[in-house]
Design an enzyme around this catalytic site. Structure first.
Site, short mmCIF file in Angstrom:
data_model
loop_
_atom_site.label_atom_id
_atom_site.label_comp_id
_atom_site.label_asym_id
_atom_site.label_seq_id
_atom_site.Cartn_x
_atom_site.Cartn_y
_atom_site.Cartn_z
N ASP A 66 -94.45 -61.81 -37.27
CA ASP A 66 -92.90 -62.07 -37.36
C ASP A 66 -92.16 -61.23 -36.15
O ASP A 66 -91.41 -62.04 -35.43
CB ASP A 66 -92.37 -61.11 -38.61
N ASP A 118 -90.29 -69.29 -34.71
CA ASP A 118 -91.22 -70.05 -35.54
C ASP A 118 -91.14 -71.36 -35.23
O ASP A 118 -91.90 -72.20 -34.97
CB ASP A 118 -91.07 -69.77 -37.12
N GLU A 122 -92.90 -63.76 -33.22
CA GLU A 122 -92.27 -64.94 -33.28
C GLU A 122 -90.57 -64.61 -33.00
O GLU A 122 -89.68 -65.53 -32.15
CB GLU A 122 -92.14 -65.65 -34.90
N GLU A 157 -86.88 -64.46 -35.92
CA GLU A 157 -88.07 -65.00 -36.51
C GLU A 157 -88.07 -66.50 -36.91
O GLU A 157 -89.10 -67.20 -36.47
CB GLU A 157 -88.66 -64.17 -37.67
#
Length: 213
Positions: free
Chosen positions: A97, A28, A100, A24
């Site tokens: 999440d 991101d 990502e 994650e």
């Protein structure tokens, strides 16, 4: 790995299941870079402020959760029994999440170009829906068109008034014409940029109060 939530890893007695939190984190960063690059290329005439607001919208939890639902990632997530029973597959934070983490997985397997292709394909439909300060539909031309339509006036059209400079460094001047009258002129390095500037100035002129008698 990208689909495995920490609740699933915590329930594994062997300790051999790894959750997706590190993915994650990486996803991101990859998403932020690609979206920033996309906005830079798609909207060269926007300043840093509007670009930052657009980026924040495109990478928000709400946006990611919606895209994650569209991709069916909620059903594919590997959750612990407790998390699954409490509606984890529909929680916006978990949906964001896992998307990502998927982006990070694509990046690790295929490199930045594979991640870029996935992100651009998934996010591009959202670009036309951006609502930025003073801008409708993501650009001044759309805002001007909406303003004129709301006032019952004819739609604008754009014409090149001047083209100067060598091929590698051209400058364009564009007039925006409404009902036969030039209401504003804009300049730019490309026709698109000049049209946007002309539309911006036209919008400004429409919002100015009429001169007092």
């Amino acid at each position: 790995h990208a689909l495995t939530h920490k609740s699933r890893a915590a329930e594994d007695p062997s300790g051999g299941v790894i959750d997706n939190e590190s993915l994650e984190f990486l996803g991101d960063a990859v998403l932020g870079f690609v979206i920033a690059d996309l906005l830079y290329r798609e909207y060269p005439d926007f300043t840093e402020g509007p670009k930052s607001k657009a980026k924040a919208t495109l990478v928000s939890t709400i946006t990611l959760a919606g895209l994650s639902r569209d991709l069916g990632l909620g059903d594919a997530m590997l959750l612990g029994r407790g998390e699954a029973k409490t509606g984890g597959r529909a929680k916006p934070a978990l949906l964001a999440d896992v998307l990502e983490a998927i982006i990070a997985g694509i990046y690790l397997d295929g490199g930045i170009e594979a991640a870029r292709q996935f992100i651009e394909r998934t996010w591009r439909p959202l670009l036309g829906t951006l609502r930025l300060p003073g801008v409708s539909g993501g650009d001044h031309k759309s805002a001007l068109q909406e303003r004129l339509q709301a006032a019952g006036r004819s739609l604008p059209h754009y014409r090149i008034a001047q083209e100067t400079g060598p091929d590698h460094a051209k400058r364009f001047a564009v007039d925006v014409v409404v009902e036969g009258q030039v209401v504003a002129s804009g300049a730019g390095r490309t026709k698109k940029e000049a049209e946007q500037e002309a539309a911006r100035l036209a919008l400004a002129s429409l919002t100015e109060p009429p001169p007092s008698a």
